[in-house]
Motif scaffolding. Structure first.
Motif: not given
Length: 324
Positions: A265-289
């Protein structure tokens, strides 16, 4: 500096930048579908990528069907071992050798030379496991009954034998068989279960990351297969998808390659919020037929003294969500 030399430098620089941002397609102009003879298998899979690892038992058969944009130009089928019988144009039945090991099937387009390579692991039958051990390797025991009577929780019929010689065999464009081994101690040979649908899911995730301008060269597999014995030693539940070869704990580790989740997420940290970026992308994929067949578990985990943040995925066949 002469104009000609300057132009050469500019062209080379532009070429390098273009290559750095370009994702080489791992798809061919034709696809391969595998139809299994076993009702307990999920091998009715369409393979759009140019590489896939497949596992099956000795003497097991399946049908390969090729779909191409130009049926008038048939794809050629080659098998290093096993028995092949052509059923129709672009359709073959193939039977595995009668002994465990690795063999290769190739489907080659005669004009473009595009090739789909199937690395076939003929498994050691599960009946060879004695008192929880297979050839000196600790396996443990699986639950007697599958969870909710689902096929993704059935006791595996066999195990892939991984050796020093074959551990770097590709099982998809971006992964090797050795990346999915259980982390328990012990030398080779080692054994694992790895489902084709998990590999396809991982490759679809990589393609989606590229489309969203994350130029990953792979995903780091922190944990793939776990034997029931090792999974129990970690205090995990008896129905973990890891013991069935259908789960992976992943994170993006490209820049720098240091075994830790990148700053997505380019906030200068490597933490739990970066895992959220990845999980949000995968969640969006699972909404596709088109992604329905890959639906499964999805969770993110915080860093600990032993590892950085990561995301769990699996293809259990129904939606499951949790966080640590």
């Amino acid at each position: 500096m002469k104009l000609s030399a300057f132009l050469i430098i500019v062209l080379l620089t532009y070429s390098n930048l273009s290559q750095a941002g370009h994702h080489r397609s791992e798809r061919n102009s034709f696809s391969v579908t595998i139809h299994s003879f076993s009702k307990h298998s999920n091998k009715d899979e369409t393979i759009p990528f140019n590489t896939l690892g497949i596992s099956l038992l000795p003497n097991e058969r399946f049908i390969l069907q090729v779909k191409t944009n130009k049926p008038s130009v048939p794809v050629k089928f080659q098998a290093e071992q096993g028995k092949t019988r052509q059923l129709a144009q672009q359709q073959w039945q193939w039977q595995a050798p009668n002994k465990p090991g690795l063999t290769v099937l190739r489907l080659i387009h005669p004009i473009s030379k595009e090739t789909t390579e199937l690395n076939v692991f003929v498994m050691v039958p599960a009946s060879n496991v004695k008192n929880g051990m297979l050839n000196g390797y600790q396996i443990g025991s699986y639950p007697r009954l599958p969870f909710k009577n689902m096929t993704t929780y059935e006791t595996p019929k066999g195990f892939i034998e991984v050796t020093e010689a074959n551990q770097d065999t590709k099982v998809s464009p971006h992964f090797t068989i050795g990346e999915f081994l259980s982390h328990q101690k012990g030398g080779f040979p080692k054994y694992l279960v790895l489902r084709e649908r998990l590999l396809l899911k991982l490759e679809h995730i990589i393609e989606t990351l590229y489309s969203k301008h994350f130029p990953v060269d792979s995903l780091h597999i922190m944990s793939g297969y776990r034997t029931p014995w090792y999974n129990k030693s970690l205090g995990q539940g008896p129905y973990s998808q890891h013991i069935y070869g259908g789960a992976a704990d992943i994170y993006i580790d490209v820049n720098p390659k240091d075994g830790y989740m990148d700053d997505l997420n380019k906030d200068g940290k490597r933490d739990y919020q970066d895992a959220k970026v990845l999980i949000d992308i995968i969640e969006e994929m699972e909404g596709q037929s088109l992604y329905n067949k890959f639906v499964g578990g999805l969770a993110r985990y915080r860093k600990t003294p032993h590892h950085g943040p990561f995301v769990h995925i699996d293809e259990r066949g129904y939606k499951a969500r949790w966080n640590d």
